[in-house]
Design a protein around this motif. Sequence first.
Motif, PDB file in Angstrom:
ATOM      1  N   ARG A  87       2.496   6.766  -6.649  1.00  0.00           N
ATOM      2  CA  ARG A  87       1.426   7.508  -7.321  1.00  0.00           C
ATOM      3  C   ARG A  87       1.725   9.010  -7.372  1.00  0.00           C
ATOM      4  N   SER A  88       2.304   9.544  -6.282  1.00  0.00           N
ATOM      5  CA  SER A  88       2.562  10.995  -6.242  1.00  0.00           C
ATOM      6  C   SER A  88       3.578  11.429  -7.289  1.00  0.00           C
ATOM      7  N   ARG A 100       3.127  13.247 -14.921  1.00  0.00           N
ATOM      8  CA  ARG A 100       2.098  13.479 -15.937  1.00  0.00           C
ATOM      9  C   ARG A 100       1.838  14.976 -16.142  1.00  0.00           C
ATOM     10  N   SER A 127       2.515   1.725  -3.367  1.00  0.00           N
ATOM     11  CA  SER A 127       1.530   2.234  -4.335  1.00  0.00           C
ATOM     12  C   SER A 127       1.279   3.718  -4.116  1.00  0.00           C
ATOM     13  N   HIS A 128       1.149   4.089  -2.845  1.00  0.00           N
ATOM     14  CA  HIS A 128       0.892   5.497  -2.543  1.00  0.00           C
ATOM     15  C   HIS A 128       2.090   6.365  -2.908  1.00  0.00           C
ATOM     16  N   GLU A 129       3.297   5.898  -2.565  1.00  0.00           N
ATOM     17  CA  GLU A 129       4.480   6.698  -2.811  1.00  0.00           C
ATOM     18  C   GLU A 129       4.766   6.829  -4.297  1.00  0.00           C
ATOM     19  N   ARG A 164       0.828  -1.209   0.000  1.00  0.00           N
ATOM     20  CA  ARG A 164       0.000   0.000   0.000  1.00  0.00           C
ATOM     21  C   ARG A 164       0.864   1.262   0.000  1.00  0.00           C
ATOM     22  N   LEU A 215       4.409   9.922 -10.016  1.00  0.00           N
ATOM     23  CA  LEU A 215       3.843   9.643 -11.332  1.00  0.00           C
ATOM     24  C   LEU A 215       2.839  10.735 -11.722  1.00  0.00           C
ATOM     25  N   ALA A 216       2.042  11.178 -10.745  1.00  0.00           N
ATOM     26  CA  ALA A 216       1.095  12.266 -11.036  1.00  0.00           C
ATOM     27  C   ALA A 216       1.840  13.535 -11.413  1.00  0.00           C
TER      28      ALA A 216
END
Length: 466
Positions: A259-260, A266, A255-257, A252, A262-263
């Motif tokens: 995601r930031s 983008r 995944s959280h780390e 978890r 990667l956002a």
Amino acid sequence: MKSLFLRIFLSFWIAMGLILAGGMAIVGTVLAYHVKKLYDVNPDDLTREARAAALQGEAALREWVLRLHRRHPALGAYIVDTQDREIAGQTLSALSADRLGFYRARAPLRIAQAQQRAEATAEPPSEASAYRPSWWNIRRIVLEDGTRYELLFDPFALSELDVFDHPQTSWFLLLFCFAVSAPICWLLARNISGPVGLLRDGVRKLAFGDLAARAEPGLDRRSDELGMLARDFNTMADRIHGLVVLKERLLRDVSHELRSPLARLRVALDLARRGGPRQATQLDRIERECERLDQMIGQILEVARLRGQPPHEMEDVVLGELVREVVENARFEAQAKQLRIRAAGCDSAAAVRADRAELASALDNVLRNALRFSPRGGEVDVTLTQADGTLRIAVADRGPGVPAAVLPHLFEAFFRLGDARDRESGGTGLGLAITAAAMRRHGGRAEAALRPGGGLLVSLHLPMAI
């Protein structure tokens, strides 16, 4: 009884003792029974039976001896010829052999005394005058052809081993052994198989994914080996449960780390595609985020590796030299913030058994963490001490410190006090987790405490090399 081995040993010992005592009692009872049967037997009647059999020849006489032995096992009956050979092939008992030898030696004297008595009384010699009914008298048996034999009785010829020649006794002893050993062995097997079955059920539940499976209540309170096995099973189940929970939490967190950044990638990529004067800035931002991702993935892999198998490349490492080396490397980075690193106790020659590169990386993570949160122009103290066979490296800074409540969580993966603080420092929350894992692999531990006057104190404890 605290030992399962002792319980098994004593159970079999008691069973064997009872069987031995019972067997001796049975043998003694059988012996007494056969001897008492002779109380009602008249040796004269047996002699008449032998003489009647002698009229039918030597073979009938031999058969009579064998039948008599089966009828009265406690009675020894021997028929010997003039050469002291027993016609049925039996071996004379020691008592019977002595009596026969004494009888042979006194035969001439006995005949002469009989003749003297006959001459003195003017009566023919009488066989009855020399005969007294007794088991110990030796009787003469004469065949029709005139062949002479001597008949000897021995009422104590039956030995303890002879008792086992009788089927009834052997069967009775066998039944007695089963009657004694079966309940004891059943109780012992029940005492062992019951707890083992309960442990098997727990292992089966654990194998099918029930992480809450534990040994039955009360089983882990036993003081024998099964109790220790139950406690070890509970410890193993707790450890597996903790590892699975940690794995799920790590997934978890990862995944959280991920995601930031990667956002942010983008967003930066979208802005870069639009072009304009800020395109170069967005490309630089993309590069930084990629480096951040690469660093994070490397640290995640490092944590996973350290939580795996124990280190293989172990050597004796002089800890003072290693501390000096890591401190010298960190001083170059500390110059950017005008920080001072003071080292003490590094002259010690004490060594630890460790993977040198792994241990250096663990210490470097702690030292860099102290430099990162120390104020500009501050100082960091690194102290090496020795006590009770343990070496302690203490790294103390004068940074803002942390709340006391979060000290136990500092060595958890991805633990950070706040995203803003971490963005400023550039950390991922994995450095201290890597250090703690490395300490556990080397049989040591990592601890954190608040430094008096402000700041954080991180201590690394390692056992000295033997």
